[in-house]
Design a protein around this motif. Structure first.
Motif, PDB file in Angstrom:
ATOM      1  N   GLY A  56       0.772  -1.189  -0.017  1.00  0.00           N
ATOM      2  CA  GLY A  56      -0.088   0.028  -0.213  1.00  0.00           C
ATOM      3  C   GLY A  56       0.964   1.341   0.167  1.00  0.00           C
ATOM      4  O   GLY A  56       2.184   1.308   0.033  1.00  0.00           O
ATOM      5  N   HIS A  75      -2.701   1.807  -1.669  1.00  0.00           N
ATOM      6  CA  HIS A  75      -3.284   1.710  -2.887  1.00  0.00           C
ATOM      7  C   HIS A  75      -4.607   1.932  -3.256  1.00  0.00           C
ATOM      8  O   HIS A  75      -5.592   2.005  -2.220  1.00  0.00           O
ATOM      9  N   GLY A  86      -3.952   0.011   2.711  1.00  0.00           N
ATOM     10  CA  GLY A  86      -2.761  -0.732   2.881  1.00  0.00           C
ATOM     11  C   GLY A  86      -2.590  -1.452   4.069  1.00  0.00           C
ATOM     12  O   GLY A  86      -3.630  -1.552   5.122  1.00  0.00           O
ATOM     13  N   GLU A 115      -4.749   2.197 -11.307  1.00  0.00           N
ATOM     14  CA  GLU A 115      -3.982   2.097  -9.911  1.00  0.00           C
ATOM     15  C   GLU A 115      -3.012   3.005  -9.597  1.00  0.00           C
ATOM     16  O   GLU A 115      -2.305   3.508 -10.377  1.00  0.00           O
ATOM     17  N   CYS A 128      -0.582   4.846  -5.983  1.00  0.00           N
ATOM     18  CA  CYS A 128      -0.055   4.349  -4.847  1.00  0.00           C
ATOM     19  C   CYS A 128       0.475   5.877  -4.010  1.00  0.00           C
ATOM     20  O   CYS A 128       1.030   6.333  -4.680  1.00  0.00           O
ATOM     21  N   LYS A 158       6.872  -0.902  -6.939  1.00  0.00           N
ATOM     22  CA  LYS A 158       5.585  -0.055  -7.195  1.00  0.00           C
ATOM     23  C   LYS A 158       5.332   0.707  -5.820  1.00  0.00           C
ATOM     24  O   LYS A 158       5.182   1.949  -5.736  1.00  0.00           O
ATOM     25  N   ASP A 159       5.287   0.122  -4.633  1.00  0.00           N
ATOM     26  CA  ASP A 159       5.216   0.743  -3.552  1.00  0.00           C
ATOM     27  C   ASP A 159       6.596   1.677  -3.023  1.00  0.00           C
ATOM     28  O   ASP A 159       6.076   2.761  -2.129  1.00  0.00           O
ATOM     29  N   GLY A 211       5.668   5.290  -4.327  1.00  0.00           N
ATOM     30  CA  GLY A 211       4.589   5.951  -3.854  1.00  0.00           C
ATOM     31  C   GLY A 211       4.732   7.500  -3.725  1.00  0.00           C
ATOM     32  O   GLY A 211       5.721   8.036  -3.247  1.00  0.00           O
TER      33      GLY A 211
END
Length: 181
Positions: free
Chosen positions: A60, A62, A119, A142, A144, A167-168, A171
């Motif tokens: 998260g 997300h 998250g 999507e 973050c 990806k996280d 953020g």
């Protein structure tokens, strides 16, 4: 079923009535009518997801900017600290968060409505996490938000750096993020 309100009225904790004896236990994990009473509206779930993560994994925060997903989340093995962040710009609780421990033992569920980033971090050796969603996963929508954004100030119950996906790790801060009107 016991409903526990949180400091953000749209997010609720649901504690099922568990019937147990020396053979094990039984509980109703979802009932459309009772759930609608608890959150004040009827929703349709279209997708179920199941993840397994090790201690310290943080997933998260997300959300989907289109095809927003409401999520009914629970843990069937282990324990997590679960978080919902209000990212509805017009909301009086914009930027605020609520968190709760969800575990296989307490059998609690959290309703995270559309318009919230979500998250969790695993606080047991591992955890299996289930969630029902009100819309389909759409990777192109999507987004973050950084798990450690100081403007949000989530008090994660961890004392070591979390394990994050690529990806996280990317953020955005809430002030930079695309949010809901």
């Amino acid at each position: 079923m016991k409903i526990q309100n949180t400091k953000i009225p749209d997010v609720v904790l649901i504690e099922p009535t568990v019937f147990g004896d020396d053979r094990g236990f039984f509980f109703e994990s979802f009932n459309e009518h009772r759930f609608a009473e608890a959150i004040g509206k009827t929703v349709q779930f279209v997708q179920d997801n199941h993840s397994k993560s090790a201690r310290g994994v943080l997933r998260g925060l997300h959300y989907q900017i289109q095809q927003a997903q409401g999520k009914l989340v629970r843990v069937v093995s282990g324990e997590v600290f679960d978080v919902a962040v209000d990212i509805r710009k017009s909301s009086p609780t914009f930027g605020q968060w609520v968190g709760a421990v969800l575990s296989a033992e307490n059998k609690r569920q959290m309703w995270v409505p559309e318009g919230f980033a979500h998250g969790f971090v695993v606080i047991s050796e591992s955890a299996e996490f289930l969630y029902k969603t009100t819309d389909y996963w759409a990777p192109e929508y999507e987004r973050c938000i950084a798990w450690n954004d100081p403007a949000i100030g989530i008090q994660w119950p961890i004392d070591v750096p979390p394990v994050l996906s690529g990806k996280d790790q990317k953020g955005l801060q809430l002030v930079e993020a695309e949010v809901f009107a």
